[in-house]
Motif scaffolding. Structure first.
Motif, PDB file in Angstrom:
ATOM      1  N   ALA A 139       0.843  -1.380  -0.073  1.00 33.84           N
ATOM      2  CA  ALA A 139       0.113  -0.036  -0.121  1.00 33.84           C
ATOM      3  C   ALA A 139       0.839   1.213   0.029  1.00 33.84           C
ATOM      4  CB  ALA A 139      -0.925   0.167   1.220  1.00 33.84           C
ATOM      5  N   THR A 140       2.005   1.271   0.773  1.00 30.74           N
ATOM      6  CA  THR A 140       2.837   2.326   0.683  1.00 30.74           C
ATOM      7  C   THR A 140       3.669   2.667  -0.548  1.00 30.74           C
ATOM      8  OG1 THR A 140       3.207   1.886   3.145  1.00 30.74           O
ATOM      9  CG2 THR A 140       4.737   3.332   1.802  1.00 30.74           C
ATOM     10  N   ARG A 141       3.965   1.531  -1.175  1.00 28.99           N
ATOM     11  CA  ARG A 141       4.628   1.803  -2.507  1.00 28.99           C
ATOM     12  C   ARG A 141       3.556   2.227  -3.626  1.00 28.99           C
ATOM     13  NH1 ARG A 141       7.977  -1.250   0.315  1.00 28.99           N
ATOM     14  NH2 ARG A 141      10.311  -1.708  -0.244  1.00 28.99           N
ATOM     15  N   ARG A 142       2.303   1.768  -3.465  1.00 33.20           N
ATOM     16  CA  ARG A 142       1.456   2.222  -4.239  1.00 33.20           C
ATOM     17  C   ARG A 142       1.187   4.020  -4.175  1.00 33.20           C
ATOM     18  NH1 ARG A 142      -5.256   1.512  -3.841  1.00 33.20           N
ATOM     19  NH2 ARG A 142      -5.792   3.228  -5.234  1.00 33.20           N
ATOM     20  N   LEU A 143       1.100   4.225  -3.018  1.00 33.83           N
ATOM     21  CA  LEU A 143       1.223   5.804  -2.564  1.00 33.83           C
ATOM     22  C   LEU A 143       2.310   6.600  -3.069  1.00 33.83           C
ATOM     23  CD1 LEU A 143       0.225   5.690   1.223  1.00 33.83           C
ATOM     24  CD2 LEU A 143      -1.264   6.348  -0.880  1.00 33.83           C
ATOM     25  N   TYR A 144       3.555   5.886  -3.256  1.00 25.32           N
ATOM     26  CA  TYR A 144       4.881   6.463  -3.732  1.00 25.32           C
ATOM     27  C   TYR A 144       4.459   6.437  -5.167  1.00 25.32           C
ATOM     28  CZ  TYR A 144       9.871   6.723  -4.817  1.00 25.32           C
ATOM     29  OH  TYR A 144      11.113   7.179  -5.391  1.00 25.32           O
ATOM     30  N   GLY A 145       4.221   5.460  -5.833  1.00 22.14           N
ATOM     31  CA  GLY A 145       3.779   5.465  -7.410  1.00 22.14           C
ATOM     32  C   GLY A 145       2.715   6.646  -7.839  1.00 22.14           C
ATOM     33  N   GLU A 146       1.717   6.668  -6.924  1.00 23.11           N
ATOM     34  CA  GLU A 146       0.786   7.803  -7.233  1.00 23.11           C
ATOM     35  C   GLU A 146       1.642   9.403  -7.095  1.00 23.11           C
ATOM     36  OE1 GLU A 146      -3.466   7.028  -5.909  1.00 23.11           O
ATOM     37  OE2 GLU A 146      -2.059   5.916  -4.542  1.00 23.11           O
ATOM     38  N   ALA A 147       2.337   9.254  -6.134  1.00 20.96           N
ATOM     39  CA  ALA A 147       2.975  10.658  -5.960  1.00 20.96           C
ATOM     40  C   ALA A 147       3.943  11.051  -7.092  1.00 20.96           C
ATOM     41  CB  ALA A 147       3.854  10.724  -4.598  1.00 20.96           C
ATOM     42  N   LEU A 148       4.748   9.993  -7.481  1.00 22.29           N
ATOM     43  CA  LEU A 148       5.489  10.318  -8.842  1.00 22.29           C
ATOM     44  C   LEU A 148       4.763  10.620 -10.100  1.00 22.29           C
ATOM     45  CD1 LEU A 148       8.030   7.071  -8.349  1.00 22.29           C
ATOM     46  CD2 LEU A 148       8.545   9.619  -8.205  1.00 22.29           C
ATOM     47  N   THR A 149       3.581   9.780 -10.265  1.00 22.38           N
ATOM     48  CA  THR A 149       2.793  10.017 -11.259  1.00 22.38           C
ATOM     49  C   THR A 149       2.027  11.448 -11.376  1.00 22.38           C
ATOM     50  OG1 THR A 149       2.360   7.601 -11.443  1.00 22.38           O
ATOM     51  CG2 THR A 149       1.009   8.924 -12.865  1.00 22.38           C
ATOM     52  N   LEU A 150       1.767  11.839 -10.237  1.00 26.11           N
ATOM     53  CA  LEU A 150       0.931  13.280 -10.168  1.00 26.11           C
ATOM     54  C   LEU A 150       1.962  14.260 -10.294  1.00 26.11           C
ATOM     55  CD1 LEU A 150      -1.387  12.483  -7.207  1.00 26.11           C
ATOM     56  CD2 LEU A 150      -1.985  12.711  -9.450  1.00 26.11           C
ATOM     57  N   ARG A 151       3.361  13.987  -9.834  1.00 30.01           N
ATOM     58  CA  ARG A 151       4.266  15.192 -10.108  1.00 30.01           C
ATOM     59  C   ARG A 151       4.625  15.370 -11.584  1.00 30.01           C
ATOM     60  NH1 ARG A 151      10.146  14.226  -7.231  1.00 30.01           N
ATOM     61  NH2 ARG A 151      10.262  12.478  -8.769  1.00 30.01           N
ATOM     62  N   ALA A 152       4.686  13.837 -12.114  1.00 27.45           N
ATOM     63  CA  ALA A 152       5.046  14.119 -13.537  1.00 27.45           C
ATOM     64  C   ALA A 152       3.802  14.837 -14.298  1.00 27.45           C
ATOM     65  CB  ALA A 152       5.054  12.763 -14.432  1.00 27.45           C
ATOM     66  N   GLU A 197       8.590   4.906 -15.292  1.00 27.34           N
ATOM     67  CA  GLU A 197       8.990   3.527 -15.493  1.00 27.34           C
ATOM     68  C   GLU A 197       9.031   2.855 -13.999  1.00 27.34           C
ATOM     69  OE1 GLU A 197      11.984   0.650 -18.031  1.00 27.34           O
ATOM     70  OE2 GLU A 197      12.790   2.625 -17.035  1.00 27.34           O
ATOM     71  N   GLU A 198       9.497   3.643 -13.097  1.00 21.66           N
ATOM     72  CA  GLU A 198       9.411   3.113 -11.723  1.00 21.66           C
ATOM     73  C   GLU A 198       8.090   3.270 -10.941  1.00 21.66           C
ATOM     74  OE1 GLU A 198      11.553   3.690  -7.289  1.00 21.66           O
ATOM     75  OE2 GLU A 198      11.924   5.325  -8.762  1.00 21.66           O
ATOM     76  N   ALA A 199       7.276   4.260 -11.173  1.00 19.33           N
ATOM     77  CA  ALA A 199       6.060   4.530 -10.698  1.00 19.33           C
ATOM     78  C   ALA A 199       5.069   3.364 -11.090  1.00 19.33           C
ATOM     79  CB  ALA A 199       5.462   5.672 -11.061  1.00 19.33           C
ATOM     80  N   GLN A 200       5.107   2.807 -12.277  1.00 15.57           N
ATOM     81  CA  GLN A 200       4.132   1.974 -12.787  1.00 15.57           C
ATOM     82  C   GLN A 200       4.395   0.436 -11.936  1.00 15.57           C
ATOM     83  OE1 GLN A 200       5.473   0.189 -17.015  1.00 15.57           O
ATOM     84  NE2 GLN A 200       5.756   2.125 -17.042  1.00 15.57           N
ATOM     85  N   ARG A 201       5.436   0.273 -11.613  1.00 14.97           N
ATOM     86  CA  ARG A 201       5.619  -1.017 -10.948  1.00 14.97           C
ATOM     87  C   ARG A 201       4.771  -1.077  -9.611  1.00 14.97           C
ATOM     88  NH1 ARG A 201      11.284  -0.061 -12.143  1.00 14.97           N
ATOM     89  NH2 ARG A 201      11.529   0.209  -9.836  1.00 14.97           N
TER      90      ARG A 201
END
Length: 606
Positions: A139-152, A197-201
Motif C-alpha cells: 500500500a505504501t509503495r502504491r502511494l509512492y507510485g501515485e506521488a511520482l505520477t501526479l508530479r509528472a 517507469e518506476e512508478a508503474q511497478r
C-alpha cells in the motif's frame, strides 16, 4: 525547515493540505490538527491523506478542469473561443494573446508548483518511513507510485504551456535556493519518463481497485507515452527555433512499448458504445467492465467541477428543464462536416442544435441557424445528467461530472502513431487504427469504412500519419487534447488556417462542400422537445422552393459571407497565432518574475 501537515476535509475526499512554516512564531505554535512529517509518514492512513492532498489540488474549483483543460487548451482547429476579448483575459489566454499581467497565469503556475511540492514531500518521505517495509509495504509503495505520477502530470502541464521551467525533485528544505532558473525541458522529460517507469511497478490495474479516480498502472504507462511523444515532437525553444527533442527516436520507442504493453495486458478495452463512455460519467458512475477511461478527476455535484457548464451543449439561462450551460468552448461546421456522415462519433461530439429556450419552452432543442456562439462540443450535455439539474438546480454552476484525463482509445492511437513513425504503416499500426474505426461505424460498414480505409491510407508513412491526425480529431474532439497534438506535430498554424478556410468555403457555397445543405428541414419528435432533422447530411434539390410536409425549412450554411457576424466568428479561430513565431507558449506572470530574484524572464518567447 520544519513542516506541518494539516489534515482537512475537501469536497468528498479527505485530503491533507501541506503548510510550510513561514516564520519563527508559526514554528513555535503547536496545534492538535498539525502533524510533522515523521508522524504523518509513520501511519498509512495519514500517509494516504498526504498523497490525496496532491490529487486535491487538481480538483479545486477553477483549477485543472476549468482553467487548464479549457482556457489553456484552446484554440485549435476543433475547439476555440468565440466572442470578444474580455477584461479578465480568458479570451486572450485562448487566442495566443496573453500578456504577463493575466491573473490566471500566476494562479495556474502556483497551483501546479504547489501540487509538485506536495508530491515531492511524499516522494521524499515514503521510502524512509517505517511503513515502507512490512505489513503495509504494498500500500505504501502504491502511494509512492501515485506521488511520482501526479508530479509528472503537473510538470507536463507546466512544460507544454511554458516550455523550459524551474525543476525540483525534492521538497523545500531550510537553506535551499528558492530561486531556480529554467531547466531545459528535455532534461525534465528524461528524468520524469524514467520516474514513471518506476512508478508503474507499484501501481495497481484499474480493475484491481475498481476506480478510475486514482491513478493506475495503465494511466502511468499512458502518461509516460504521452510525455515521450511530446519529447519526440516539436515545440518552440527560442524566439526563432522550433525543434524536436534531442533523442526523439528513442522516445518514440518508449511510447510504442508502453502502449503495446497496455494493449497486450488485456486489462483495458474499447467500450463498444462511444456514446456510453460519456453518458456513464453524466450518471455519476464509472464504467469498469471495459475500463476505457484510465483516469478521471472526481468532482462533487453542486460542489465542484464545471463539465457541462464551461464546456458542452449550450442551454439558456432560463432553461429550468435541464439547467444553465454557458459553454465557453466552441466548435464549427467545418469540424461537424469533416466527419464521414456514417461515423457514429459525430453526433455525440457535436450537434446542429442547442437548448436556447426558457419559460414555457424550457428544454427545447433549437436548430442553430445563427451558429455564432451556439455551435458547441456536445460530449458534455446537461440533458444527459442523471438525476437532472433542472428545477431548483437550474442555475447551479457545479455539475460534479468527472473530467477524463486519458482514455484507452488514446493508448491505441498513440501506439499506431509511434509504430508508424518508427516502422511505417505496418499491419500492427493498421490494426490499431482499424480497431478505433470499428467502433465508429456499424458492422455492415466495416469493409468500406474500416478495412478498405486503413489500406487506402497505408500507402506511405506520411499518408498514414495524416490519417492518425484526422482520426485523433474525430475521436477526441471536445476532450481538449487537440492543441497539444498539433503543437507536437508542428501543425498548429497549418490546421488553424485550414479550419478558417474550410469554414469560409462552407458558407460561400464552395463546390468542394456541395454535400453541406444550404437549407435544413426539421420538426419535433413526438416527445415535443427533441428534433428530427431531415437532411443534416445532404442537399434537397431546389431546397429554396421545396417544402416537405410536417417539416420547417430554415436557411442553413451557404451564402453567409454576406453576414459579417459569421465571418467574424470564423476569424476567431486561432486569432493571435503567428505561424512565423509559433507563439504557442505562455509568458510567465509578471508577479512570478518579480519574486524570482532575477532568475526568470520571458526573453525566450518569440
Amino acid at each position: 525547515m520544519k513542516k506541518y501537515i494539516n489534515i482537512i476535509h475537501h469536497f468528498f475526499i479527505v485530503a491533507g493540505i501541506f503548510s510550510i512554516a513561514a516564520c519563527d512564531n508559526y514554528l513555535d505554535s503547536e496545534s492538535k490538527s498539525k502533524f510533522t512529517e515523521d508522524i504523518v509518514f509513520s501511519n498509512l492512513d495519514y500517509a494516504t491523506k498526504a498523497v490525496l492532498s496532491a490529487y486535491n489540488n487538481l480538483m479545486m474549483t477553477d483549477s485543472y478542469e476549468t482553467t487548464l483543460a479549457f482556457f489553456y487548451a484552446m484554440d485549435s482547429d476543433i475547439e476555440f473561443k468565440a466572442g470578444t476579448n474580455d477584461a479578465a483575459g480568458d479570451a486572450r489566454l485562448c487566442r495566443y494573446q496573453a500578456d504577463d499581467n493575466n491573473s490566471r497565469l500566476a494562479n495556474t503556475w502556483n497551483l501546479l508548483y504547489q501540487t509538485i511540492e506536495r508530491a515531492n514531500i511524499c516522494v521524499d518521505n515514503l521510502p524512509l518511513s517505517p511503513i515502507w517495509n512490512g505489513e503495509y509495504a504494498d500500500a505504501t509503495r502504491r502511494l509512492y507510485g501515485e506521488a511520482l505520477t501526479l508530479r509528472a502530470l503537473a510538470y507536463l502541464e507546466l512544460i507544454r504551456n511554458w516550455g523550459d521551467v524551474p525543476f525540483s525533485i525534492h521538497s523545500v528544505q531550510d537553506g535551499d535556493n528558492y530561486y531556480l532558473p529554467r531547466t531545459d525541458r528535455d532534461e525534465i522529460y528524461e528524468y520524469l519518463i524514467q520516474d514513471l517507469e518506476e512508478a508503474q511497478r507499484y501501481l495497481p490495474w484499474l480493475k484491481d481497485i475498481q476506480t478510475a479516480e486514482r491513478v493506475t498502472r495503465a494511466f502511468a504507462k499512458g502518461l509516460r507515452a504521452r510525455m515521450a511523444l511530446a519529447y519526440a515532437g516539436y515545440s518552440s525553444r527560442t524566439p526563432t527555433e522550433t525543434r524536436r527533442g534531442g533523442k526523439w527516436r528513442e522516445y518514440c520507442e518508449i511510447a510504442r512499448k508502453e502502449c503495446l504493453e497496455v494493449m497486450e495486458s488485456g486489462k483495458h478495452q474499447l467500450n463498444p458504445s462511444f456514446e456510453s463512455i460519456f453518458k456513464t460519467m453524466h450518471a455519476y458512475e464509472q464504467e469498469i467492465q471495459y475500463g476505457e477511461v484510465l483516469f478521471e478527476l472526481p468532482y462533487g455535484r453542486t460542489k465542484s467541477g464545471r463539465v457541462c457548464m464551461f464546456i458542452g451543449m449550450q442551454h439558456s439561462t432560463s432553461d429550468r428543464r435541464w439547467g444553465l450551460s454557458s459553454s465557453e468552448v466552441n466548435t464549427s461546421p467545418y469540424y461537424f462536416y469533416s466527419f464521414d456522415n456514417r461515423d457514429l462519433r459525430r453526433n455525440v461530439s457535436c450537434e446542429l442544435y442547442s437548448y436556447r429556450e426558457g419559460g414555457a419552452s424550457a428544454g427545447l432543442q433549437r436548430i442553430t441557424t445563427t451558429w455564432m456562439n451556439n455551435f458547441k462540443m456536445s460530449k458534455w450535455r446537461k440533458s444527459w445528467i442523471t438525476p437532472n439539474m433542472g428545477g431548483d438546480l437550474s442555475g447551479a454552476s457545479y455539475t460534479g461530472v468527472n473530467w477524463p484525463l486519458m482514455r484507452y482509445a488514446d493508448i491505441v492511437l498513440m501506439f499506431a502513431e509511434a509504430e508508424n513513425e518508427l516502422n511505417g504503416p505496418t499491419q500492427a499500426a493498421k490494426d490499431a487504427l482499424s480497431s478505433i474505426r470499428q467502433r465508429a461505424f456499424d458492422p455492415d460498414e466495416w469493409d468500406a469504412k474500416v478495412f478498405h480505409y486503413a489500406d487506402s491510407v497505408a500507402g506511405s508513412k506520411e499518408d498514414f500519419f495524416n490519417a492518425i491526425v484526422d482520426e485523433r480529431a474525430w475521436e477526441f474532439g471536445g476532450e481538449m487534447l487537440r492543441k497539444y497534438d498539433l503543437i507536437r506535430w508542428n501543425l498548429l498554424g497549418v490546421k488553424l488556417q485550414q479550419a478558417r478556410e474550410g469554414n469560409l468555403k462552407i458558407i460561400s457555397n464552395d463546390p468542394a462542400w456541395q454535400h453541406v445543405p444550404d437549407q435544413i428541414y426539421w420538426k419535433y419528435n413526438p416527445d415535443g422537445y427533441t428534433l428530427d432533422i431531415y437532411n443534416q447530411d445532404f442537399r434537397v434539390p431546389n431546397a429554396s422552393s421545396t417544402t416537405i410536409p410536417g417539416y420547417t425549412r430554415n436557411s442553413w450554411m451557404s451564402n453567409k459571407l454576406t453576414e459579417s457576424g459569421y465571418v467574424e466568428y470564423i476569424r476567431k479561430i486561432g486569432l493571435g497565432y503567428d505561424p512565423a513565431k509559433n507563439n504557442h507558449l505562455f509568458p510567465i506572470a509578471s508577479s512570478i518574475i518579480v519574486r524570482s530574484n532575477g532568475t526568470l524572464d520571458n526573453s525566450v518567447l518569440p
